[in-house]
Motif scaffolding. Structure first.
Motif, short mmCIF file in Angstrom:
data_model
loop_
_atom_site.label_atom_id
_atom_site.label_comp_id
_atom_site.label_asym_id
_atom_site.label_seq_id
_atom_site.Cartn_x
_atom_site.Cartn_y
_atom_site.Cartn_z
N LYS A 61 0.82 -1.22 0.00
CA LYS A 61 0.00 0.00 0.00
C LYS A 61 0.85 1.26 0.00
CE LYS A 61 -4.02 -2.13 2.26
NZ LYS A 61 -3.55 -3.50 2.51
N ILE A 62 2.09 1.19 0.46
CA ILE A 62 3.00 2.33 0.36
C ILE A 62 3.16 2.71 -1.11
CG2 ILE A 62 5.39 3.09 0.68
CD1 ILE A 62 5.51 1.25 3.14
N PHE A 63 3.41 1.73 -1.95
CA PHE A 63 3.62 1.96 -3.38
C PHE A 63 2.36 2.52 -4.02
CE2 PHE A 63 6.73 -1.00 -1.98
CZ PHE A 63 7.83 -0.91 -2.80
N THR A 64 1.21 1.94 -3.66
CA THR A 64 -0.05 2.33 -4.30
C THR A 64 -0.48 3.74 -3.90
OG1 THR A 64 -0.71 0.00 -4.23
CG2 THR A 64 -2.43 1.62 -4.66
N THR A 65 -0.46 4.02 -2.60
CA THR A 65 -0.96 5.33 -2.16
C THR A 65 0.00 6.45 -2.53
OG1 THR A 65 -0.07 4.97 0.08
CG2 THR A 65 -2.38 4.35 -0.32
N PRO A 299 -16.03 12.99 -0.52
CA PRO A 299 -15.00 13.84 0.11
C PRO A 299 -13.64 13.65 -0.56
CG PRO A 299 -16.27 12.61 1.75
CD PRO A 299 -16.61 12.03 0.43
N PRO A 300 -12.66 14.50 -0.23
CA PRO A 300 -11.34 14.40 -0.86
C PRO A 300 -10.71 13.02 -0.71
CG PRO A 300 -11.54 16.47 0.32
CD PRO A 300 -12.76 15.66 0.67
N LEU A 301 -9.95 12.64 -1.73
CA LEU A 301 -9.29 11.33 -1.73
C LEU A 301 -8.19 11.27 -0.67
CD1 LEU A 301 -9.06 10.67 -5.56
CD2 LEU A 301 -10.37 9.34 -3.88
N ALA A 302 -7.66 12.41 -0.24
CA ALA A 302 -6.64 12.39 0.81
C ALA A 302 -7.17 11.68 2.06
CB ALA A 302 -6.21 13.81 1.15
N GLY A 303 -8.43 11.89 2.38
CA GLY A 303 -9.02 11.22 3.54
C GLY A 303 -9.10 9.72 3.35
N ASP A 304 -9.28 9.30 2.10
CA ASP A 304 -9.35 7.87 1.83
C ASP A 304 -7.97 7.23 1.91
OD1 ASP A 304 -10.65 5.50 1.35
OD2 ASP A 304 -10.64 5.72 -0.82
N VAL A 305 -6.91 7.97 1.57
CA VAL A 305 -5.55 7.44 1.79
C VAL A 305 -5.33 7.20 3.27
CG1 VAL A 305 -3.08 7.90 1.59
CG2 VAL A 305 -4.62 8.54 -0.28
N ILE A 307 -7.62 6.41 5.52
CA ILE A 307 -8.32 5.16 5.85
C ILE A 307 -7.51 3.96 5.37
CG2 ILE A 307 -10.37 3.78 5.33
CD1 ILE A 307 -11.91 6.44 5.05
N THR A 308 -7.05 4.04 4.14
CA THR A 308 -6.34 2.92 3.52
C THR A 308 -5.10 2.53 4.31
OG1 THR A 308 -7.14 3.59 1.34
CG2 THR A 308 -5.23 2.13 1.40
N ASN A 309 -4.29 3.51 4.70
CA ASN A 309 -3.04 3.20 5.38
C ASN A 309 -3.22 2.96 6.88
OD1 ASN A 309 -1.37 3.21 3.14
ND2 ASN A 309 -0.97 5.41 3.27
N LYS A 310 -4.10 3.72 7.52
CA LYS A 310 -4.25 3.55 8.97
C LYS A 310 -4.76 2.15 9.33
CE LYS A 310 -3.23 7.66 10.88
NZ LYS A 310 -2.20 7.86 11.93
N VAL A 311 -5.81 1.69 8.63
CA VAL A 311 -6.40 0.40 8.99
C VAL A 311 -6.06 -0.68 8.00
CG1 VAL A 311 -8.28 1.57 10.17
CG2 VAL A 311 -8.61 0.79 7.81
N SER A 312 -5.25 -0.36 6.98
CA SER A 312 -4.83 -1.31 5.95
C SER A 312 -6.03 -1.86 5.19
CB SER A 312 -4.00 -2.44 6.56
OG SER A 312 -3.12 -2.99 5.60
N GLN A 313 -6.78 -0.95 4.57
CA GLN A 313 -8.02 -1.31 3.88
C GLN A 313 -7.71 -1.79 2.45
OE1 GLN A 313 -10.61 -1.48 2.05
NE2 GLN A 313 -12.28 -1.71 3.48
N ASN A 314 -7.87 -3.10 2.23
CA ASN A 314 -7.47 -3.69 0.95
C ASN A 314 -8.29 -3.18 -0.23
OD1 ASN A 314 -5.50 -5.36 2.12
ND2 ASN A 314 -7.02 -6.91 2.62
N LEU A 315 -9.61 -3.15 -0.08
CA LEU A 315 -10.46 -2.72 -1.17
C LEU A 315 -10.12 -1.31 -1.61
CD1 LEU A 315 -13.04 -2.83 -2.99
CD2 LEU A 315 -14.32 -2.06 -0.97
N HIS A 316 -9.95 -0.40 -0.67
CA HIS A 316 -9.66 0.99 -1.01
C HIS A 316 -8.32 1.11 -1.73
CE1 HIS A 316 -12.71 2.94 1.94
NE2 HIS A 316 -13.05 1.68 1.70
#
Length: 470
Positions: A61-65, A299-305, A307-316
């Motif tokens: 997810k580091i690479f993706t985000t 909402p802005p995609l920054a907020g979704d990053v 979510i993705t990194n904090k809880v390790s959300q695979n789908l996002h």
């Protein structure tokens, strides 16, 4: 355990290296470790097999985000392109997905709500025929190469689609009945249930579930104690577009709209033209946009990053990979990986340091080197968005997947890193502040732990030793 030297011992702190190796050996015989740590000038602090390649799990997810931040045009403003929409085609309702990860059908939804689209339809007509879920923005690649089949029924392996709702999960609740009788099960009507859970004495539970891919019968097994709390299971959805259409139909009925037809889907098959190596210089086909009745603005995609990194959300994470794939491609995994490789080339990461097959880390085909990860992390820190990206990482002892790690140590609140866990793999990469106040960038990855045991305690102990010595 392989702890081969990556540089002459004289160039490292030999005493520190000995202590770190002693900590790592606690992970068990057969575990392979890669470790690379540098200071704020890029000087090596310690290196153990830094150029060997390891399965990174959710360090992917580091690479993706990072690619999302470097590629997508606006991460901090409202997501003007990603929101779901509805249109009417005769008497049919078409729910169109545009890649948003956060669409919700919850009763208490406040933003990015499917109910808003249902309201728009209800205001226009009181009778509809078919309700159609359309996820043709992306080709139909619901699972990435290397996804383990046994993960598919779970929330970790839910299908990926341009039309996503409620994290593509269905909640199933298992409750005890009288001892010696089957448990009581509450689940959405989307699934049927083969309930084999028995109620037993006591307060302990051991409930499992399974489902064949692309089927609608959920098998529940195991036991639940008569005095146990209800078990909430979060089950993956294989066809998110169909599920989203099913949920929209329910919301329409709740608003007094008659649905006289069926639930249907529109998918776009994966074709050779979705592979940039085949397509070459030809632009990807983009059908003209059709007018819609209503469209959401998430909402802005920054907020979704975050979510993705904090809880390790695979789908996002997977949806970010497909969103970057749309910038110059067709939305395919292959186009997404071209975007990732372009960013890594800018960051100076050698091509031999990585091979990636997905955006989340669920693929067992992924490989990275610790040195490659550190090179990327140091480049991120120099970018205009680097601080904002770093703030999306879990903080040791505070939040996300690190909330219960490093608390009470020298790295409590001083380590900012992405975790990674999959079968026989643990990873942790990011930034930390050493005892002296020096800023260190690091990556540590463990593979091949015996019996799929965790290596996190050994890894954490090693990082604490490094922080204390610097």
């Amino acid at each position: 355990m392989s702890l081969a030297l990556a540089m002459p011992v004289a160039a490292q702190d030999a005493g520190l290296r000995t202590r770190v190796e002693a900590a790592l050996v606690q992970a068990g015989t057969g575990t392979r470790f890669g470790l690379y740590v540098v200071d704020d000038q890029g000087r090596e602090v310690i290196a153990i097999s830094p150029d060997n390649r390891f399965m990174p799990a959710s360090n992917t997810k580091i690479f993706t985000t990072a690619t999302a931040w470097a590629t997508l045009p606006d991460m901090t403003g409202p997501d003007a392109t990603g929101g779901a929409a509805v249109r009417l085609e005769g008497r049919d309702v078409v729910l169109v997905g545009n890649g948003d990860a956060r669409l919700s059908s919850a009763d208490d939804c406040k933003t990015d709500c499917l109910g808003t689209l249902a309201d728009a339809v209800a205001a226009k007509t009181r009778v509809v025929h078919d309700v159609i879920g359309d996820d043709t923005l992306f080709p139909d690649e619901r699972w990435s190469p290397g996804m383990s089949w046994n993960n598919i029924p779970t929330r970790s392996g839910t299908g990926i689609s341009a039309l996503t709702i409620d994290d593509n999960e269905a909640v199933v609740t298992v409750m005890p009945s009288a001892a010696g009788t089957p448990a009581t099960v509450a689940l959405p009507g989307y699934y049927t249930v083969d309930n084999r859970v028995m109620t037993v004495a006591g307060a302990k539970s051991a409930v499992g579930f399974d489902r064949a891919p692309n089927t609608y019968e959920l098998r529940l097994t195991g036991t639940i104690g008569v005095d146990a709390r209800p078990e909430r299971l979060r089950v993956g959805i294989d066809d998110p577009a169909r599920y989203a259409a099913w949920r929209l139909a329910a919301l329409l009925r709740a608003r007094g709209v008659r649905v006289t037809g069926a639930i249907a889907v529109r998918h776009r098959p994966l074709l050779p033209a979705d592979d940039p190596a085949v397509r070459g210089a030809a632009p990807p086909a983009r059908p003209p946009a059709e007018p819609v009745l209503a469209k959401l603005t998430p909402p802005p995609l920054a907020g979704d990053v975050r979510i993705t990194n904090k809880v390790s959300q695979n789908l996002h994470a997977e949806l970010f990979l497909r969103r970057v794939a749309l910038v110059a491609g067709s939305g395919s995994i292959a186009d997404g990986q071209v975007a990732v490789r372009r960013v890594l080339a800018q960051a100076g990461v050698p091509r031999t340091a990585f091979d990636l097959s997905d955006g989340s880390g669920m693929s067992t085909y992924n490989r990275v080197s610790p040195r490659g990860v550190v090179t990327l992390l140091r480049w991120i820190a120099t970018q205009p968005w680097g601080t904002a990206w770093r703030d999306t990482l879990p903080v040791g002892g505070i939040d996300g997947t690190l909330a219960r790690r490093f608390a009470g140590t020298i790295l409590d609140r001083k380590l900012f890193a992405k975790t990674g866990t999959i079968n026989a793999t643990n990873a942790l990469s990011g930034y930390m502040t050493a005892a002296s106040g020096r800023a260190l960038t690091f990556s540590i990855i463990a593979n091949d732990m015996p019996a799929d045991a965790s290596a996190t305690k050994a890894m954490d102990a090693a990082l604490v030793l490094i922080a204390a010595a610097n």
